[in-house]
Design a protein around this motif. Structure first.
Motif: not given
Lengths: 216, 774
Positions: B521-524
């Motif tokens: 999942k894209p992480q920030s």
């Protein structure tokens, strides 16, 4: 001093270099870039800046472009408000906020530079020019920052709220139950950044080479 | 008292080791063993006379069989005990770095052994050193290297390591050759090549010793990086030792280095890919990490490439992806083991240094050794000065003179230098002289420089690392600043490493993460930090509450398999779990500072808290609180909804008994709450801890009305400009009243009172709240 015609002369360059802290070569290079962006006109407008392809993927593009047209960034005591178009001098002035530190700077010069940079950042958030970052503005910024992550959209509000509370705690300490926290003022903003030497990080390395031909 | 007994114990162990070593040697040599009773044949089975075969040997000693592992174990134990011994006396370790003490102990033991006429242990051979002792140290350095700082300063690191090495070694070699020419010193027979070789050996700086000193002073990380460059010096060292032709070696150097990096990357990616599938074999995850790194090392050795570069690159690439894939316990295991092995290796090396100093043959030549020392300092100082001046033009944060001085002064030679010298072949002319010189330089630098560097740094008042806690604000603003910088750069057409960082991030997100990480999942970083702080908050509150009684404390976070689909989406729950646990990894990463000799800053309490937390979740899942009414599936988007904190308001003075309440989620209460939740149709909320301002947590809402709800606890803090929020304020006030005054018979209130205290929290229960009175 408004816009320059085709090529500024020596005195103007030197004056600009002194005022903004750039070197003479850097001023010339930036002038060439200015011309390239404004398509050889004398003033730069927002559309010109929006047209830069590299800038499109930047989440806070709007704020960056707005910063160039924000009067507060031109001079310390200038009135608030925005302009529609800027000349080369204003362009340079805004750029000068990103100057790197020089090796031989006195303490107060460093402090001055730090204040300038932080003021620039603050102005980027404070859209309505009231000297405070309110919750809405903060949320807006967080939302933009996270906009690259499609899944996180809902959380940005929460994060902004949490951040505001944190700021409140830092700046106000224990609050009375009936006190209200208006927003982050510039002093609070400074308090948040104590101990972190942002002046070493917030700079752009302005090269002495001319690579305007390489970019669009 | 305690320290005395430790010392006595250590001394006893010394004697045991020495004596056993002596006796074992005599066993091997076939002499009469001195420990068994004299005059009798040895007590092994073999000497029993034949006719008495039916007597079973009741007691026998069979030493040769276990000799080697036994000795190794004893040596390791001895060195580690010595290390314990130092730390008992805090005052010593403040002034004297650990490596000094280890050398001293080694010297003492060496002295003992010498007096008993023992040879130095034959264990320190080339193979043992390069294949067993060195890899753990290098792997540890690579794994715990602060990658971000490293890549930002990559140019500087490479510059100092490559060019600096060459500068130092050639400089020292040539000047020593010049000295040799002077007849008065009697060392004319050493030719240029041998001198150059010695130059390369002696210019190895030991990062171990340097970082030991630096980290205890919290010096600015910039200086860390420069200290790390010496790690890279090794790679050039290993290559040059064997090649007499230095000029060819330079070209060879690039091939070797590059090849090593390639192998490292290859094995790193393979390891990352493997860990993607280890969900069902959690126990084996550390094995993969270690074996692949070691394999990278050995394969690079096989092809005569730079094995050190290979293993470091492997660790760097692997770490990022592996830490996302493996379970939390495996992560801890990996780190612990790495630290353990590298610690043991280091200790052993310094120890041997001490021992062999005493027991090996020496050749002392005042001139050579004296000049070696002088040239080491001179060339290093010059090197740092010149190189720093050149590279300051390219750096945005230039090195000040203070920085340069500390960099120059921190040239402590240590274990690697010694090993390289010791491992010169015996046929090498003047080997003893070189060994002696190396040992002299090491001892001098380690002791004198090691002891004096601390006061010097204090005197110079070098920049110390800013250990401010990470706050969300700083993270957000930092990010905004970075984007602004990138934007300005694009605007004026300048490039810098932000450009490359951006590009790399794009490639990483698009390709690499998909392949190498499961459930990507894209992480920030902002979101991760925020969640991390929430969790921290939760855990701190949990801890203060006294914990859960009776909860099984050893469940692993990842042991919970997602259940069959029920009324809620299991993959959402699973993704929440994954996201949460990944963020716990992020906790470790974010608060990690590079310390060579200790693990990242996680206390045992946190481990317990995390375990408790997982058990809460487990029991919560059992209680079925995840079930939401049909149509209300927005709740599950909010990870943080798992954790609830009561508003920590002074007004909320609940009765004393509630503050002591243990965090038990008894079933009936949960059911109650569940009903409450379904009634309220909202996710619970938020709580704020006004503690030091750094830990904040919040739940967000999934609904359109979300923003209002999220702000309710903050009613005292904000001034809201919107009408909706003000209304909420009133509602909250009403709630508060209700909360305090309503009779206990009210089931809802009971549930809430039981679970929300002013100081403590029930992680599972939602805020009672509700304005939704029936």
């Amino acid at each position: 001093m408004g816009a320059f015609h085709s090529r500024p002369d020596e005195n103007d360059i030197r004056h600009l270099a002194d005022k903004t802290g750039f070197s003479v070569e850097q001023v010339e290079i930036l002038h060439r870039r200015f011309k390239q962006l404004s398509r050889d006109e004398d003033t730069l407008q927002r559309e010109h800046l929006y047209g830069i392809p590299d800038l499109e993927c930047n989440p806070i593009r709007t704020q960056i472009v707005a910063a160039f047209f924000d009067k507060r960034n031109f001079d310390k005591d200038s009135p608030q408000g925005t302009v529609q178009e800027i000349g080369f001098e204003q362009f340079l002035t805004v750029m000068s906020h990103f100057r790197p530190l020089k090796l031989r700077m006195t303490e107060e010069q460093r402090e001055q530079l730090r204040l300038e940079k932080l003021q620039f950042l603050f102005n980027m958030y404070d859209l309505d020019n009231d000297g405070k970052i309110s919750l809405e503005e903060y949320r807006h910024v967080v939302y933009e920052l996270l906009s690259q992550n499609p899944q996180i959209g809902n959380e940005s509000a929460a994060i902004a709220d949490a951040a505001m509370l944190e700021a409140a705690t830092i700046c106000m300490g224990q609050m009375e139950p009936d006190q209200v926290y208006e927003g982050i003022t510039f002093q609070d903003f400074l308090k948040m950044w104590t101990g972190i030497d942002i002046e070493t990080k917030m700079h752009v390395r302005f090269l002495k080479m001319d690579n305007t031909t390489l970019c669009k | 008292m305690g320290s005395l007994s430790v010392w006595r114990l250590t001394l006893v162990v010394f004697y045991i080791v020495v004596v056993i070593h002596g006796s074992s040697a005599s066993y091997v040599n076939g002499k009469t063993p001195t420990t068994s009773s004299p005059g009798q044949p040895s007590n092994t089975v073999h000497t029993f006379p034949a006719p008495e075969k039916e007597y079973l040997p009741v007691f026998q000693i069979n030493y040769p069989r276990i000799q080697i592992p036994f000795e190794i174990t004893l040596w390791i134990l001895l060195a580690s005990l010595a290390k314990i011994g130092f730390h008992v006396y805090h005052k010593i370790t403040v002034w004297v770095p650990e490596c000094c003490l280890l050398i001293i102990i080694g010297l003492i033991v060496g002295g003992i052994m010498y007096s008993v006429h023992e040879a130095s242990p034959a264990v320190l051979t080339t193979d043992v050193f390069f294949l067993y002792l060195l890899p753990p140290i290098v792997l540890d350095a690579g794994y715990f290297m602060p990658t971000r700082l490293f890549f930002e300063n990559c140019g500087t690191v490479l510059w100092f390591s490559v060019v600096g090495t060459l500068w130092n070694s050639i400089g020292i070699g040539i000047s020593l050759f010049g000295i040799c020419q002077i007849e008065a010193f009697g060392i004319q027979d050493i030719n240029l090549q041998e001198n150059l070789l010695f130059g390369t050996i002696i210019s190895t700086v030991d990062p171990v010793a340097v970082l030991t000193v630096f980290e205890e002073e919290n010096i600015n990380e910039q200086l860390y990086i420069v200290a790390l460059y010496s790690l890279f010096k090794y790679m050039s060292q290993i290559d040059h030792v064997d090649s007499i032709d230095i000029f060819l070696g330079t070209a060879d150097f690039f091939v070797v280095g590059f090849g090593g990096i390639m192998f490292g990357l290859l094995f790193g990616f393979v390891a990352a890919f493997t860990t993607r599938f280890t969900t069902n074999t959690r126990e084996l995850e550390p094995v993969f990490v270690f074996m692949y790194s070691y394999l990278a090392y050995l394969v690079a050795e096989l092809f005569s490439l730079s094995s050190i570069m290979a293993i470091v690159t492997c660790a760097l690439t692997m770490k990022y992806y592996v830490e996302e894939n493996v379970s939390q316990r495996s992560c801890t295991t990996i780190r612990h083991f790495l630290k353990m092995w590298s610690s043991v290796s280091e200790t052993l090396i310094f120890f041997f240094l001490g021992v062999t100093t005493v027991t090996s043959k020496h050749e002392w030549n005042w001139a050579y050794i004296g000049f070696t020392l002088i040239f080491c300092f001179v060339w290093r100082g010059l090197g740092v000065l010149v190189l720093a001046q050149i590279i300051n033009n390219f750096r945005t944060i230039p090195f000040t003179f203070k920085d340069q001085f500390s960099m120059a002064y921190s040239g402590l030679r240590g274990a690697i230098c010694f090993s390289l010298a010791f491992l010169l072949p015996h046929t090498f002319p003047r080997r003893n002289l070189f060994t002696t010189a190396a040992i002299a330089v090491i001892i001098f630098t380690v002791f004198i420089q090691g002891i004096t560097i601390r006061p010097l740094i204090d005197y110079l008042n070098l920049r110390r690392t800013n250990r401010k806690l990470m706050t969300i604000n700083v993270e957000i603003h930092g990010r905004a600043m970075e984007h602004a910088i990138a934007g300005i750069e694009d605007l004026c057409g300048q490039w810098s490493h932000y450009y490359w960082k951006d590009k790399f991030k794009k490639i990483n997100d698009r390709f690499l993460r998909k392949v190498l990480i499961k459930d990507n999942k894209p992480q920030s970083s902002i979101v991760s930090l925020y969640k991390k702080l929430q969790l921290q908050n939760a855990l701190v509150l949990l801890d203060s509450n006294g914990g859960i009684s009776g909860a099984p404390s050893l469940t692993s976070l990842q042991e919970q398999k997602p259940t069959k689909p029920e009324t809620f989406l299991p993959e959402e729950v699973r993704s929440m779990q994954e996201l949460l646990s990944k963020n716990m990894y992020k906790i470790r990463e974010r608060t990690l500072t590079y310390t060579r000799h200790s693990l990242p800053n996680e206390t045992r309490t946190k481990e317990i808290l995390l375990r408790r937390h997982s058990s809460i979740r487990k029991s919560m899942r059992k209680a079925g609180t995840w079930q939401t009414p049909v149509g209300d599936d927005d709740d599950d988007d909010d990870i943080p909804s798992e954790i609830n904190f009561p508003p920590a308001r002074p007004r909320l003075q609940l009765r004393a008994k509630e503050t002591r309440r243990a965090l038990q989620p008894p079933r009936n209460e949960l059911q109650t709450v569940n009903e409450v939740r379904t009634d309220s149709r909202r996710t619970p909320m938020v709580d704020y801890e006004k503690r030091g301002g750094s830990a904040v947590s919040e739940n967000s809402e999934g609904r359109g009305t979300g923003t209002k709800r999220a702000l309710t606890p903050m009613r005292r803090v904000w001034s809201f400009n919107e009408q909706g929020l003000k209304n909420n304020e009133k509602e909250d006030q009403m709630e508060m009243e209700e909360f305090r005054n309503a009779p206990a018979a009210n089931r809802r209130e009971e549930a809430t009172e039981e679970v929300s205290d002013s100081e403590t929290t029930h992680p599972l229960l939602s805020r009672p709240m509700d304005q939704y009175k029936p």
